[in-house]
Design an enzyme around this catalytic site. Structure first.
Site, PDB file in Angstrom:
ATOM      1  N   ARG A   1       6.609  12.040  21.980  1.00 25.64           N
ATOM      2  CA  ARG A   1       6.893  11.010  20.973  1.00 25.64           C
ATOM      3  C   ARG A   1       6.541   9.623  21.505  1.00 25.64           C
ATOM      4  NH1 ARG A   1      11.695   9.199  20.627  1.00 25.64           N
ATOM      5  NH2 ARG A   1      12.846  11.149  20.596  1.00 25.64           N
TER       6      ARG A   1
ATOM      7  N   TYR B   1      -3.187  -3.928  -1.061  1.00 22.76           N
ATOM      8  CA  TYR B   1      -2.826  -2.534  -1.304  1.00 22.76           C
ATOM      9  C   TYR B   1      -1.433  -2.486  -1.929  1.00 22.76           C
ATOM     10  CZ  TYR B   1      -1.948   2.381  -0.406  1.00 22.76           C
ATOM     11  OH  TYR B   1      -1.641   3.703  -0.542  1.00 22.76           O
TER      12      TYR B   1
ATOM     13  N   ASP C   1      -5.291  -6.167   7.486  1.00 23.36           N
ATOM     14  CA  ASP C   1      -5.521  -4.787   7.053  1.00 23.36           C
ATOM     15  C   ASP C   1      -7.028  -4.651   6.860  1.00 23.36           C
ATOM     16  OD1 ASP C   1      -5.916  -2.418   5.656  1.00 23.36           O
ATOM     17  OD2 ASP C   1      -4.147  -2.653   4.381  1.00 23.36           O
TER      18      ASP C   1
ATOM     19  N   LYS D   1      -8.413   6.778   5.649  1.00 22.64           N
ATOM     20  CA  LYS D   1      -9.578   6.421   4.855  1.00 22.64           C
ATOM     21  C   LYS D   1     -10.856   6.576   5.694  1.00 22.64           C
ATOM     22  CE  LYS D   1      -6.241   5.577   2.036  1.00 22.64           C
ATOM     23  NZ  LYS D   1      -5.642   4.264   1.843  1.00 22.64           N
TER      24      LYS D   1
END
Ligand SMILES: *Cc1c(COP(=O)(O)O)cnc(C)c1O
Length: 379
Positions: A54, A106, A176, A201
Protein backbone atom coordinates in the site's frame (compact mmCIF):
# COMPACT_ATOMS: atom_id res chain seq x y z
CA UNK A 1 13.59 3.09 -9.16
CA UNK A 2 17.25 3.32 -8.25
CA UNK A 3 18.74 3.21 -11.74
CA UNK A 4 19.26 6.62 -13.38
CA UNK A 5 17.62 6.89 -16.78
CA UNK A 6 19.80 8.04 -19.67
CA UNK A 7 18.90 11.25 -21.48
CA UNK A 8 16.74 10.00 -24.34
CA UNK A 9 13.86 11.45 -26.33
CA UNK A 10 10.45 11.02 -24.65
CA UNK A 11 9.31 8.80 -27.52
CA UNK A 12 12.22 6.46 -26.87
CA UNK A 13 11.60 6.36 -23.13
CA UNK A 14 7.92 5.63 -23.67
CA UNK A 15 8.54 2.91 -26.25
CA UNK A 16 10.91 1.13 -23.90
CA UNK A 17 8.51 1.69 -21.00
CA UNK A 18 11.49 3.22 -19.10
CA UNK A 19 11.97 -0.21 -17.70
CA UNK A 20 15.44 -1.38 -16.81
CA UNK A 21 14.08 -4.82 -15.95
CA UNK A 22 15.97 -6.43 -13.11
CA UNK A 23 15.32 -10.09 -13.84
CA UNK A 24 17.52 -13.17 -14.21
CA UNK A 25 15.65 -13.96 -17.45
CA UNK A 26 16.54 -10.64 -19.12
CA UNK A 27 12.83 -10.02 -19.79
CA UNK A 28 11.92 -7.49 -22.47
CA UNK A 29 8.75 -6.54 -20.59
CA UNK A 30 8.44 -6.12 -16.81
CA UNK A 31 7.13 -8.94 -14.69
CA UNK A 32 3.91 -8.47 -12.76
CA UNK A 33 4.73 -7.86 -9.08
CA UNK A 34 1.78 -9.00 -7.00
CA UNK A 35 3.32 -9.34 -3.51
CA UNK A 36 1.57 -7.25 -0.87
CA UNK A 37 4.25 -7.73 1.76
CA UNK A 38 8.04 -8.11 1.80
CA UNK A 39 10.31 -10.13 4.07
CA UNK A 40 12.49 -8.62 6.75
CA UNK A 41 16.03 -9.75 7.45
CA UNK A 42 16.92 -11.20 10.85
CA UNK A 43 18.03 -7.75 12.03
CA UNK A 44 14.54 -6.38 11.19
CA UNK A 45 15.77 -4.37 8.19
CA UNK A 46 14.08 -4.65 4.78
CA UNK A 47 16.76 -5.72 2.28
CA UNK A 48 14.24 -5.32 -0.60
CA UNK A 49 13.51 -1.72 0.42
CA UNK A 50 9.75 -2.41 0.73
CA UNK A 51 7.49 -3.00 3.69
CA UNK A 52 3.94 -3.28 2.37
CA UNK A 53 2.54 -2.62 -1.10
CA UNK A 54 0.00 0.00 0.00
CA UNK A 55 2.96 2.32 0.64
CA UNK A 56 4.73 1.75 -2.68
CA UNK A 57 4.15 -1.29 -4.85
CA UNK A 58 7.06 -2.38 -7.07
CA UNK A 59 4.42 -2.48 -9.81
CA UNK A 60 4.42 1.35 -9.76
CA UNK A 61 8.15 1.78 -10.34
CA UNK A 62 8.26 1.65 -14.13
CA UNK A 63 5.10 3.67 -14.92
CA UNK A 64 5.96 6.28 -12.25
CA UNK A 65 9.55 6.58 -13.55
CA UNK A 66 8.27 7.01 -17.09
CA UNK A 67 5.68 9.64 -16.11
CA UNK A 68 8.24 11.58 -14.11
CA UNK A 69 10.50 11.71 -17.18
CA UNK A 70 7.71 12.55 -19.64
CA UNK A 71 6.52 15.47 -17.48
CA UNK A 72 10.02 16.56 -16.42
CA UNK A 73 9.20 16.29 -12.71
CA UNK A 74 10.98 15.25 -9.53
CA UNK A 75 8.58 12.44 -8.61
CA UNK A 76 5.36 10.77 -9.74
CA UNK A 77 2.66 8.83 -7.92
CA UNK A 78 -0.01 6.54 -9.32
CA UNK A 79 -3.51 6.45 -7.84
CA UNK A 80 -6.57 4.22 -8.14
CA UNK A 81 -8.25 6.78 -10.43
CA UNK A 82 -7.93 10.31 -11.71
CA UNK A 83 -10.41 11.37 -9.05
CA UNK A 84 -8.29 9.71 -6.33
CA UNK A 85 -5.25 11.65 -7.61
CA UNK A 86 -7.15 14.96 -7.58
CA UNK A 87 -8.65 14.18 -4.16
CA UNK A 88 -5.21 13.53 -2.72
CA UNK A 89 -4.14 17.05 -3.72
CA UNK A 90 -7.18 18.60 -2.03
CA UNK A 91 -6.81 16.40 1.06
CA UNK A 92 -3.19 17.51 1.40
CA UNK A 93 -4.46 21.08 1.94
CA UNK A 94 -5.10 22.33 5.44
CA UNK A 95 -8.72 23.10 6.33
CA UNK A 96 -9.44 26.76 5.61
CA UNK A 97 -7.17 26.86 2.58
CA UNK A 98 -8.29 28.92 -0.42
CA UNK A 99 -8.72 27.11 -3.74
CA UNK A 100 -9.32 28.83 -7.07
CA UNK A 101 -10.66 26.59 -9.86
CA UNK A 102 -12.08 27.03 -13.35
CA UNK A 103 -15.77 27.20 -14.13
CA UNK A 104 -15.19 24.98 -17.18
CA UNK A 105 -13.55 21.77 -16.06
CA UNK A 106 -14.19 18.04 -15.73
CA UNK A 107 -17.71 18.04 -14.30
CA UNK A 108 -17.28 15.18 -11.83
CA UNK A 109 -14.27 16.82 -10.24
CA UNK A 110 -15.95 20.22 -10.11
CA UNK A 111 -18.96 18.73 -8.30
CA UNK A 112 -16.78 16.83 -5.91
CA UNK A 113 -14.67 19.93 -5.21
CA UNK A 114 -17.81 21.82 -4.18
CA UNK A 115 -18.82 19.05 -1.74
CA UNK A 116 -15.29 18.54 -0.42
CA UNK A 117 -14.75 22.27 0.04
CA UNK A 118 -17.81 22.44 2.30
CA UNK A 119 -16.68 19.46 4.40
CA UNK A 120 -13.03 20.53 4.60
CA UNK A 121 -13.87 24.20 5.18
CA UNK A 122 -12.00 25.20 2.04
CA UNK A 123 -12.75 28.54 0.45
CA UNK A 124 -13.53 27.79 -3.17
CA UNK A 125 -13.72 30.41 -5.93
CA UNK A 126 -14.42 29.69 -9.59
CA UNK A 127 -13.00 31.76 -12.45
CA UNK A 128 -14.47 32.14 -15.94
CA UNK A 129 -11.35 33.22 -17.86
CA UNK A 130 -7.75 34.39 -17.48
CA UNK A 131 -8.81 37.96 -16.57
CA UNK A 132 -11.15 36.64 -13.90
CA UNK A 133 -8.35 34.47 -12.50
CA UNK A 134 -6.03 37.49 -12.27
CA UNK A 135 -8.73 39.37 -10.37
CA UNK A 136 -9.29 36.49 -7.90
CA UNK A 137 -5.56 36.12 -7.31
CA UNK A 138 -5.16 39.64 -6.04
CA UNK A 139 -5.94 38.02 -2.70
CA UNK A 140 -3.75 35.25 -1.21
CA UNK A 141 -4.61 31.68 -2.17
CA UNK A 142 -3.23 28.21 -1.50
CA UNK A 143 -4.08 26.27 -4.62
CA UNK A 144 -4.96 27.14 -8.19
CA UNK A 145 -6.49 24.38 -10.31
CA UNK A 146 -6.32 24.50 -14.08
CA UNK A 147 -7.56 22.24 -16.86
CA UNK A 148 -6.49 23.05 -20.40
CA UNK A 149 -7.95 22.33 -22.94
CA UNK A 150 -10.97 22.15 -20.62
CA UNK A 151 -14.00 19.89 -20.88
CA UNK A 152 -16.24 20.08 -22.85
CA UNK A 153 -15.71 23.30 -24.83
CA UNK A 154 -11.89 23.00 -24.86
CA UNK A 155 -11.30 26.46 -23.42
CA UNK A 156 -7.61 27.26 -23.09
CA UNK A 157 -5.89 28.66 -20.02
CA UNK A 158 -2.46 30.25 -20.19
CA UNK A 159 -0.42 28.01 -17.87
CA UNK A 160 2.63 30.30 -17.66
CA UNK A 161 0.50 33.35 -16.85
CA UNK A 162 -1.53 31.38 -14.29
CA UNK A 163 1.68 30.11 -12.67
CA UNK A 164 3.01 33.66 -12.25
CA UNK A 165 -0.28 34.85 -10.75
CA UNK A 166 -0.62 31.78 -8.52
CA UNK A 167 2.91 32.09 -7.17
CA UNK A 168 2.52 35.82 -6.54
CA UNK A 169 -0.62 34.99 -4.51
CA UNK A 170 1.28 32.34 -2.54
CA UNK A 171 -0.50 29.42 -4.24
CA UNK A 172 0.60 26.20 -5.91
CA UNK A 173 -0.58 25.61 -9.46
CA UNK A 174 -1.99 22.18 -10.29
CA UNK A 175 -2.83 21.38 -13.92
CA UNK A 176 -5.17 18.59 -15.00
CA UNK A 177 -3.30 17.61 -18.16
CA UNK A 178 -5.40 14.56 -19.02
CA UNK A 179 -6.46 15.93 -22.40
CA UNK A 180 -3.21 17.32 -23.87
CA UNK A 181 -0.99 14.58 -22.33
CA UNK A 182 2.79 15.12 -22.11
CA UNK A 183 2.86 14.57 -25.87
CA UNK A 184 1.49 18.10 -26.43
CA UNK A 185 1.98 20.03 -23.17
CA UNK A 186 4.50 19.92 -20.34
CA UNK A 187 2.91 22.09 -17.64
CA UNK A 188 5.83 21.82 -15.18
CA UNK A 189 8.11 23.51 -17.73
CA UNK A 190 5.55 26.31 -18.03
CA UNK A 191 5.60 26.94 -14.27
CA UNK A 192 3.04 24.51 -12.83
CA UNK A 193 3.88 22.77 -9.55
CA UNK A 194 1.91 19.57 -9.97
CA UNK A 195 0.44 17.81 -13.01
CA UNK A 196 -2.58 15.56 -12.64
CA UNK A 197 -3.75 12.87 -15.08
CA UNK A 198 -6.72 10.66 -15.36
CA UNK A 199 -4.51 7.82 -16.58
CA UNK A 200 -7.76 6.06 -17.50
CA UNK A 201 -7.70 8.17 -20.64
CA UNK A 202 -4.75 8.67 -23.05
CA UNK A 203 -1.97 7.36 -20.81
CA UNK A 204 -3.51 3.91 -20.76
CA UNK A 205 -5.44 4.45 -23.97
CA UNK A 206 -7.44 1.23 -24.27
CA UNK A 207 -10.56 1.74 -22.07
CA UNK A 208 -9.53 -1.13 -19.80
CA UNK A 209 -7.94 0.51 -16.73
CA UNK A 210 -9.14 3.17 -14.28
CA UNK A 211 -6.07 4.94 -12.91
CA UNK A 212 -4.74 8.35 -11.96
CA UNK A 213 -1.38 10.02 -11.58
CA UNK A 214 0.32 13.07 -10.13
CA UNK A 215 3.74 14.40 -11.07
CA UNK A 216 5.41 17.06 -8.92
CA UNK A 217 8.07 19.58 -9.82
CA UNK A 218 9.63 19.36 -6.36
CA UNK A 219 9.36 16.57 -3.80
CA UNK A 220 8.55 19.05 -1.01
CA UNK A 221 6.45 18.80 2.18
CA UNK A 222 3.23 19.16 0.23
CA UNK A 223 4.23 16.19 -1.94
CA UNK A 224 5.00 14.19 1.21
CA UNK A 225 1.49 14.97 2.47
CA UNK A 226 0.06 13.75 -0.84
CA UNK A 227 2.07 10.52 -0.58
CA UNK A 228 0.77 10.07 2.96
CA UNK A 229 -2.80 10.54 1.75
CA UNK A 230 -2.16 7.77 -0.79
CA UNK A 231 -0.45 5.36 1.62
CA UNK A 232 -2.78 5.88 4.58
CA UNK A 233 -5.95 6.94 2.76
CA UNK A 234 -5.39 3.77 0.78
CA UNK A 235 -6.73 4.74 -2.66
CA UNK A 236 -4.07 2.65 -4.38
CA UNK A 237 -3.89 1.08 -7.81
CA UNK A 238 -3.74 -2.71 -8.13
CA UNK A 239 -0.57 -4.24 -9.62
CA UNK A 240 -2.29 -5.62 -12.72
CA UNK A 241 -3.79 -2.20 -13.49
CA UNK A 242 -0.35 -0.62 -13.05
CA UNK A 243 1.11 -3.23 -15.40
CA UNK A 244 -1.58 -2.60 -18.04
CA UNK A 245 -1.02 1.15 -17.70
CA UNK A 246 2.72 0.68 -18.24
CA UNK A 247 1.93 -1.34 -21.35
CA UNK A 248 -0.49 1.28 -22.65
CA UNK A 249 2.03 4.09 -22.17
CA UNK A 250 4.53 2.41 -24.48
CA UNK A 251 2.38 3.45 -27.47
CA UNK A 252 1.36 6.85 -26.04
CA UNK A 253 3.12 8.98 -28.66
CA UNK A 254 1.94 7.27 -31.88
CA UNK A 255 -1.60 6.82 -30.53
CA UNK A 256 -2.02 10.40 -29.39
CA UNK A 257 -0.38 11.92 -32.47
CA UNK A 258 -2.51 9.85 -34.86
CA UNK A 259 -5.70 10.70 -32.98
CA UNK A 260 -4.85 14.42 -32.84
CA UNK A 261 -4.03 14.58 -36.56
CA UNK A 262 -7.40 12.98 -37.24
CA UNK A 263 -9.18 15.36 -34.84
CA UNK A 264 -7.61 18.35 -36.61
CA UNK A 265 -8.76 17.06 -40.01
CA UNK A 266 -12.28 16.40 -38.69
CA UNK A 267 -12.47 19.84 -37.06
CA UNK A 268 -11.47 21.51 -40.33
CA UNK A 269 -13.85 19.38 -42.37
CA UNK A 270 -16.90 20.28 -40.26
CA UNK A 271 -15.99 23.93 -39.65
CA UNK A 272 -18.64 25.87 -41.61
CA UNK A 273 -20.71 22.73 -42.34
CA UNK A 274 -24.41 23.52 -42.96
CA UNK A 275 -25.57 21.19 -40.14
CA UNK A 276 -23.00 22.45 -37.61
CA UNK A 277 -23.39 25.67 -35.60
CA UNK A 278 -19.82 25.59 -34.33
CA UNK A 279 -16.80 23.30 -34.12
CA UNK A 280 -14.98 23.70 -30.81
CA UNK A 281 -11.35 22.68 -31.28
CA UNK A 282 -8.33 24.71 -30.08
CA UNK A 283 -6.50 23.95 -33.31
CA UNK A 284 -8.97 26.02 -35.32
CA UNK A 285 -7.91 29.68 -35.68
CA UNK A 286 -11.55 30.62 -34.91
CA UNK A 287 -11.28 29.06 -31.42
CA UNK A 288 -10.93 31.82 -28.77
CA UNK A 289 -7.99 30.02 -27.13
CA UNK A 290 -6.13 29.29 -30.36
CA UNK A 291 -3.28 31.79 -29.94
CA UNK A 292 -2.43 30.66 -26.40
CA UNK A 293 -2.86 27.00 -27.37
CA UNK A 294 -0.49 27.45 -30.31
CA UNK A 295 2.09 28.86 -27.90
CA UNK A 296 1.83 26.33 -25.07
CA UNK A 297 0.94 23.14 -26.96
CA UNK A 298 3.79 21.59 -28.92
CA UNK A 299 3.08 19.65 -32.10
CA UNK A 300 -0.69 19.38 -31.89
CA UNK A 301 -3.92 20.46 -30.24
CA UNK A 302 -5.13 17.15 -28.86
CA UNK A 303 -7.77 14.71 -30.03
CA UNK A 304 -10.86 16.11 -28.27
CA UNK A 305 -13.37 18.31 -30.04
CA UNK A 306 -17.02 19.22 -29.78
CA UNK A 307 -19.65 19.88 -32.43
CA UNK A 308 -22.64 22.12 -31.81
CA UNK A 309 -25.36 20.73 -34.03
CA UNK A 310 -28.00 22.77 -35.92
CA UNK A 311 -31.46 22.08 -34.40
CA UNK A 312 -30.64 22.01 -30.70
CA UNK A 313 -30.71 19.21 -28.17
CA UNK A 314 -33.06 16.82 -30.02
CA UNK A 315 -31.07 17.13 -33.25
CA UNK A 316 -27.77 16.58 -31.41
CA UNK A 317 -29.10 13.43 -29.75
CA UNK A 318 -30.47 12.17 -33.07
CA UNK A 319 -27.07 12.68 -34.73
CA UNK A 320 -25.40 10.68 -31.93
CA UNK A 321 -28.01 7.93 -32.35
CA UNK A 322 -27.25 7.61 -36.09
CA UNK A 323 -23.47 7.22 -35.67
CA UNK A 324 -22.08 3.75 -36.39
CA UNK A 325 -18.29 3.99 -36.15
CA UNK A 326 -18.35 6.29 -33.10
CA UNK A 327 -19.47 4.48 -29.94
CA UNK A 328 -21.98 6.28 -27.71
CA UNK A 329 -20.15 6.24 -24.40
CA UNK A 330 -18.65 8.52 -21.79
CA UNK A 331 -14.89 8.80 -21.21
CA UNK A 332 -12.20 9.72 -23.72
CA UNK A 333 -8.64 9.11 -24.79
CA UNK A 334 -8.87 5.57 -26.08
CA UNK A 335 -8.10 4.06 -29.47
CA UNK A 336 -11.82 3.89 -30.35
CA UNK A 337 -13.79 7.07 -31.10
CA UNK A 338 -16.53 8.03 -28.67
CA UNK A 339 -19.44 10.45 -28.84
CA UNK A 340 -21.41 11.88 -25.96
CA UNK A 341 -24.30 14.32 -25.54
CA UNK A 342 -22.47 16.01 -22.71
CA UNK A 343 -25.26 18.18 -21.22
CA UNK A 344 -27.37 15.11 -20.38
CA UNK A 345 -24.41 13.43 -18.68
CA UNK A 346 -23.58 16.52 -16.62
CA UNK A 347 -27.20 17.10 -15.65
CA UNK A 348 -28.77 20.08 -13.85
CA UNK A 349 -26.54 23.10 -13.44
CA UNK A 350 -24.33 22.23 -16.42
CA UNK A 351 -22.65 25.04 -18.37
CA UNK A 352 -22.55 22.79 -21.44
CA UNK A 353 -24.67 23.94 -24.42
CA UNK A 354 -27.49 21.44 -25.04
CA UNK A 355 -26.69 21.15 -28.76
CA UNK A 356 -23.12 19.96 -28.04
CA UNK A 357 -21.72 16.55 -28.93
CA UNK A 358 -18.33 15.78 -27.40
CA UNK A 359 -16.12 13.68 -29.65
CA UNK A 360 -13.10 11.72 -28.47
CA UNK A 361 -11.24 10.86 -31.66
CA UNK A 362 -9.52 7.49 -31.78
CA UNK A 363 -7.15 5.96 -34.29
CA UNK A 364 -9.62 4.65 -36.87
CA UNK A 365 -9.37 5.87 -40.49
CA UNK A 366 -10.10 9.62 -40.58
CA UNK A 367 -12.16 9.10 -43.76
CA UNK A 368 -14.38 6.57 -41.98
CA UNK A 369 -14.96 8.96 -39.07
CA UNK A 370 -15.80 11.87 -41.39
CA UNK A 371 -18.15 9.68 -43.46
CA UNK A 372 -19.86 8.46 -40.28
CA UNK A 373 -20.41 12.03 -39.05
CA UNK A 374 -21.57 13.16 -42.52
CA UNK A 375 -24.26 10.47 -42.75
CA UNK A 376 -25.39 11.11 -39.16
CA UNK A 377 -25.65 14.89 -39.76
CA UNK A 378 -27.50 14.35 -43.04
CA UNK A 379 -30.24 12.50 -41.13
C1 LIG B 1 -11.83 11.34 -16.63
C2 LIG B 1 -11.28 12.61 -16.17
C3 LIG B 1 -11.06 12.84 -14.80
C4 LIG B 1 -11.41 11.81 -13.75
O1 LIG B 1 -10.58 10.67 -13.86
P1 LIG B 1 -11.04 9.18 -13.47
O2 LIG B 1 -9.88 8.35 -13.88
O3 LIG B 1 -12.31 8.88 -14.24
O4 LIG B 1 -11.28 9.16 -12.00
C5 LIG B 1 -10.49 14.06 -14.43
N1 LIG B 1 -10.19 15.00 -15.34
C6 LIG B 1 -10.39 14.81 -16.67
C7 LIG B 1 -10.03 15.89 -17.63
C8 LIG B 1 -10.95 13.61 -17.13
O5 LIG B 1 -11.17 13.44 -18.43
Amino acid sequence: MTQKLPVLAPETLAASGAIPVDSPYQDIVPPLHVATTFERAGDCSYPGGRVYSRDASPAYDAPEALLKELEGGAAAALFASGMAAASAVLQALKPGARVVAPRAMYWGLRNWMVQFAANWQLQLDFFADDADLAELLQRPADLVWLETPANPTWEISDIAAAARLAHAAGARLVVDSTVPTPVFTRPLELGADIVMHSATKYLNGHSDVVAGALVTKTADDFWQRIKTVRALGGAVLGPFEAWLLARGMRTLFPRVRAAAASAAAIAEHFHGHTQVVQVLYPGLPSHPGHAVAARQMQGGFGAMLSLRVVGGEAAAKAVAARLNVFKRATSLGSVESLVEHRASVEGPGTFCPDDLLRLSIGIESTADLIADLEQALAG
